[in-house]
Design a protein around this motif. Structure first.
Motif, mmCIF file in Angstrom:
data_model
loop_
_atom_site.group_PDB
_atom_site.id
_atom_site.type_symbol
_atom_site.label_atom_id
_atom_site.label_comp_id
_atom_site.label_asym_id
_atom_site.label_seq_id
_atom_site.Cartn_x
_atom_site.Cartn_y
_atom_site.Cartn_z
ATOM 1 N N ASP A 108 -14.881 -35.716 -20.169
ATOM 2 C CA ASP A 108 -13.907 -35.376 -19.136
ATOM 3 C C ASP A 108 -14.532 -34.632 -17.957
ATOM 4 N N SER A 109 -13.696 -34.405 -16.938
ATOM 5 C CA SER A 109 -14.063 -33.586 -15.764
ATOM 6 C C SER A 109 -15.278 -34.112 -15.027
ATOM 7 N N VAL A 110 -15.362 -35.417 -14.916
ATOM 8 C CA VAL A 110 -16.484 -36.068 -14.244
ATOM 9 C C VAL A 110 -16.168 -36.245 -12.757
ATOM 10 N N ILE A 111 -17.199 -36.118 -11.934
ATOM 11 C CA ILE A 111 -17.074 -36.357 -10.490
ATOM 12 C C ILE A 111 -17.863 -37.608 -10.139
ATOM 13 N N VAL A 112 -17.270 -38.509 -9.379
ATOM 14 C CA VAL A 112 -17.941 -39.737 -8.954
ATOM 15 C C VAL A 112 -18.317 -39.621 -7.483
ATOM 16 N N LEU A 113 -19.565 -39.939 -7.170
ATOM 17 C CA LEU A 113 -20.030 -40.009 -5.787
ATOM 18 C C LEU A 113 -20.336 -41.459 -5.440
ATOM 19 N N ASN A 114 -19.776 -41.940 -4.347
ATOM 20 C CA ASN A 114 -20.095 -43.259 -3.825
ATOM 21 C C ASN A 114 -20.844 -43.078 -2.511
ATOM 22 N N VAL A 115 -22.081 -43.550 -2.458
ATOM 23 C CA VAL A 115 -22.899 -43.447 -1.249
ATOM 24 C C VAL A 115 -23.119 -44.844 -0.693
ATOM 25 N N HIS A 116 -22.629 -45.078 0.536
ATOM 26 C CA HIS A 116 -22.746 -46.394 1.186
ATOM 27 C C HIS A 116 -23.721 -46.271 2.352
ATOM 28 N N SER A 117 -24.777 -47.061 2.315
ATOM 29 C CA SER A 117 -25.825 -46.975 3.326
ATOM 30 C C SER A 117 -25.288 -47.284 4.725
ATOM 31 N N ASN A 118 -25.848 -46.587 5.710
ATOM 32 C CA ASN A 118 -25.471 -46.850 7.098
ATOM 33 C C ASN A 118 -26.057 -48.151 7.615
ATOM 34 N N ARG A 119 -27.048 -48.679 6.926
ATOM 35 C CA ARG A 119 -27.732 -49.899 7.355
ATOM 36 C C ARG A 119 -27.134 -51.123 6.653
ATOM 37 N N LYS A 120 -27.471 -52.289 7.201
ATOM 38 C CA LYS A 120 -26.974 -53.527 6.599
ATOM 39 C C LYS A 120 -27.711 -53.848 5.308
ATOM 40 N N VAL A 141 -26.384 -52.196 -0.822
ATOM 41 C CA VAL A 141 -26.248 -51.095 0.138
ATOM 42 C C VAL A 141 -25.338 -49.980 -0.400
ATOM 43 N N HIS A 142 -25.143 -49.936 -1.692
ATOM 44 C CA HIS A 142 -24.165 -48.997 -2.248
ATOM 45 C C HIS A 142 -24.675 -48.414 -3.561
ATOM 46 N N VAL A 143 -24.443 -47.119 -3.754
ATOM 47 C CA VAL A 143 -24.793 -46.448 -4.999
ATOM 48 C C VAL A 143 -23.580 -45.658 -5.480
ATOM 49 N N SER A 144 -23.191 -45.850 -6.739
ATOM 50 C CA SER A 144 -22.122 -45.062 -7.353
ATOM 51 C C SER A 144 -22.727 -44.246 -8.481
ATOM 52 N N MET A 145 -22.362 -42.958 -8.543
ATOM 53 C CA MET A 145 -22.916 -42.063 -9.556
ATOM 54 C C MET A 145 -21.820 -41.219 -10.176
ATOM 55 N N ALA A 146 -21.873 -41.082 -11.486
ATOM 56 C CA ALA A 146 -20.975 -40.173 -12.201
ATOM 57 C C ALA A 146 -21.775 -38.925 -12.541
ATOM 58 N N LEU A 147 -21.278 -37.770 -12.078
ATOM 59 C CA LEU A 147 -22.008 -36.522 -12.238
ATOM 60 C C LEU A 147 -21.529 -35.755 -13.457
ATOM 61 N N GLN A 156 -34.303 -40.789 -1.558
ATOM 62 C CA GLN A 156 -33.658 -39.710 -0.808
ATOM 63 C C GLN A 156 -32.428 -39.179 -1.561
ATOM 64 N N ILE A 157 -31.675 -40.095 -2.132
ATOM 65 C CA ILE A 157 -30.460 -39.693 -2.850
ATOM 66 C C ILE A 157 -30.801 -38.827 -4.063
ATOM 67 N N PHE A 158 -31.731 -39.294 -4.880
ATOM 68 C CA PHE A 158 -32.013 -38.578 -6.121
ATOM 69 C C PHE A 158 -32.846 -37.314 -5.893
ATOM 70 N N LEU A 159 -33.647 -37.302 -4.835
ATOM 71 C CA LEU A 159 -34.355 -36.074 -4.501
ATOM 72 C C LEU A 159 -33.369 -35.002 -4.051
ATOM 73 N N ALA A 160 -32.355 -35.412 -3.282
ATOM 74 C CA ALA A 160 -31.331 -34.461 -2.837
ATOM 75 C C ALA A 160 -30.584 -33.874 -4.027
ATOM 76 N N THR A 209 -22.389 -43.020 4.245
ATOM 77 C CA THR A 209 -21.033 -42.529 4.007
ATOM 78 C C THR A 209 -20.884 -42.135 2.542
ATOM 79 N N VAL A 210 -20.302 -40.968 2.306
ATOM 80 C CA VAL A 210 -20.173 -40.461 0.941
ATOM 81 C C VAL A 210 -18.705 -40.230 0.603
#
Length: 540
Positions: free
Chosen positions: A388-400, A429-435, A409-413, A456-457
């Protein structure tokens, strides 16, 4: 021929198992019963109640916080509560006599030392991680000392063993690896090896000043790890983790009423269930025992007659109760040989055994309710769990298209801010992560600032990870389709899907408010349905 040395069982009891005089007395009876055919080493957590906040360790942590509050004397009140509670346990559990008098004196002395230590911390207005460890160690010292006195008062040759001076070597907290655990194992073997064969060690779960703080480096389950490292050092036949549950179930029985007990399970399955929400066993504990091929049995201290659940290492070999070889001294007396690598004598010789046969030896037979669910020759998922209590991040690249270094860059951050990713799904162009649920909000906000430079996040809160686990699922055609079809029929929307290459775990993210419905549906239709089908085939 000399009689073989009795096999060694390491028994670890959780805080609720020894949380009162009555509970300690019941556990003493379990230990005495085990001693009829085994040598026993007991590892204890601090006394606790069914409410975690009222447990000794939780109270000690609260007292440590109060020490740093200006003009607060609350920490002294907390110590008084702890002292009165433990003295009451002594009064109700330990038979009057020398053991009783000694433990009363020891409890008072230990609490006096704690008061002095915390008062000194108040004066300097500082508590280091190591000082906090010393404070919380009081809980295990008190419970182990009282339990040893209880056994002594009923005629058991028990001896209290404190591990607060165990670590005598410096380690870098940033590079803790297997060499650290090997050192601890060697030291435990040395300490316990100095005891007489007839003595029953009652050991504190506290390991001493672990580099970087025991709570940070290991976590609240450090007593499990202590038991594991002792078992590795003395070459125990098995480790028993006594809790307030019957063992590991096909699902949380509080959420899935039809959940069944699993008499045995593979290490891989147990590891997945632990990581994805089930409170099975501390992962460091399992890692050490599996490396040494020592079975782990989860048992219920409130129902000691049950067989519990056994985590059976691959290629594990059960003991053969054969007589020890003998040496003949010049005077003609015969003495059993001992393995000089272990102070507890030579470990039993083990024939090779299949996983299913191991399950039978350890108390199960076959099938979900009576044996192993993963290696019994059948193909079915083993268990389902919810985190439970999971947060989802969706990161959509600004590029095509994804630019070079986008993922880095994402995982280093995330790494810079100590944020753990439980699941990940990617497209071009998209990454979804469950934290992980324990992510701190302030760290998340800082990480989001960096992630927004990548694209875009979107942040989605109040989610849950649903995981279907089973060693045999890699051989089950269509199990993923059945899982997702079941969720669809119960109107459970899926936010993201992730499946590892090992195919032992299929996970997806769902809304937290639908998590229990999803768990029950998957359990009843993806796990029990296979069991019922096998039952029909067996009858026919």
């Amino acid at each position: 021929m000399a009689r073989a040395a009795a096999p060694i069982i390491v028994q670890k009891y959780g805080g609720t198992s020894v949380g009162s005089a009555e509970r300690m007395t019941d556990v003493a009876n379990i230990v005495r019963s085990t001693l009829s055919s085994n040598r026993v080493i007991v590892v204890l957590s601090a006394m606790s109640s069914t409410k975690k906040t009222e447990g000794t360790t939780s109270r000690l942590l609260e007292a440590a916080k109060e020490v740093l509050k200006p003009n607060s004397q609350r920490y002294l009140e907390i110590i008084d509560i702890i002292e009165r509670g433990h003295l009451r346990t002594v009064e109700e559990a330990v038979i009057k006599g020398p053991a009783y008098d000694a433990v009363v004196s020891d409890v008072k002395a230990e609490c006096a030392r704690l008061r002095s230590f915390m008062t000194a911390a108040e004066v300097i207005d500082e508590i280091s991680p190591r000082s906090r460890d010393v404070m919380i160690s009081t809980g295990e010292k008190l419970s182990a000392r009282i339990f040893a006195a209880l056994l002594q008062s009923v005629g058991v040759d028990a001896i209290y063993v404190s591990l607060d001076k165990l670590i005598e070597k410096d380690f870098d907290e940033k590079t803790i690896d297997q060499s650290f655990y090997d050192y601890i194992t060697a030291r435990l073997t040395e300490v316990l090896g100095s005891l007489a064969d007839s003595q029953v060690p009652i050991v504190t779960g506290y390991l001493g000043p672990v580099p970087g703080s025991i709570l940070t480096t290991i976590g609240r389950g450090y007593t499990d790890l202590t038991a594991a490292l002792i078992a590795v050092g003395v070459k125990a036949q098995e480790v028993q983790i006594w809790k307030e549950v019957d063992g590991i179930f096909t699902a949380d029985p509080r959420k899935a009423p039809k959940a069944r007990l699993l008499p045995s399970i593979s290490p891989e399955e147990a590891a997945e269930l632990t990581y994805y929400g089930s409170e099975v066993i501390h992962p460091f504990t399992m890692e050490q025992l599996i490396r040494a091929r020592i079975p782990i049995r989860i048992k219920n201290a409130f129902k000691p007659d049950g067989n519990g659940t056994v985590i059976v290492p691959d290629g594990w070999r059960p003991p053969q109760h054969a007589e020890c070889l003998e040496d003949v001294s010049p005077r003609g007396t015969r003495t059993p040989k001992r393995d000089i690598s272990s102070p507890f004598g030579s470990p039993p010789r083990h024939p090779q055994l299949s996983h299913a046969a191991a399950a039978s030896y350890l108390g199960g037979t076959n099938g979900v309710t009576d044996g192993d669910a993963s290696d019994s020759g059948t193909k079915r998922p083993t268990a389902v769990t919810i985190k439970d209590s999971v947060i989802v991040l969706n990161v959509h690249s600004n590029r095509k298209s994804v630019s070079h270094g986008f993922f880095a860059q994402i995982f280093l951050a995330l790494d810079r801010h100590g944020i753990v990713v439980d699941l990940i799904a990617t497209s071009e162009v998209h990454v979804s992560m469950a934290l992980s649920p324990n992510v701190k909000e302030i760290k998340l906000e800082k990480a989001l600032q960096e992630l927004r430079k990548c694209g875009t996040v979107d942040v989605i809160r109040n989610m849950a990870i649903l995981s279907l686990v089973g060693k045999q699922m890699r051989n089950m055609v269509g199990i993923a389709g059945l899982m997702f079809d079941t969720l669809a029929r119960h109107n459970v929307n899926i936010e993201m899907i992730s499946q590892g290459a090992s195919e032992i775990n299929i996970s997806c993210v769902v809304e937290e408010e639908r998590a229990n419905d999803a768990l029950t549906a998957i359990h009843d239709e993806c796990i029990l349905a296979h069991c019922f089908e096998e039952d029909k085939q067996a009858v026919s």
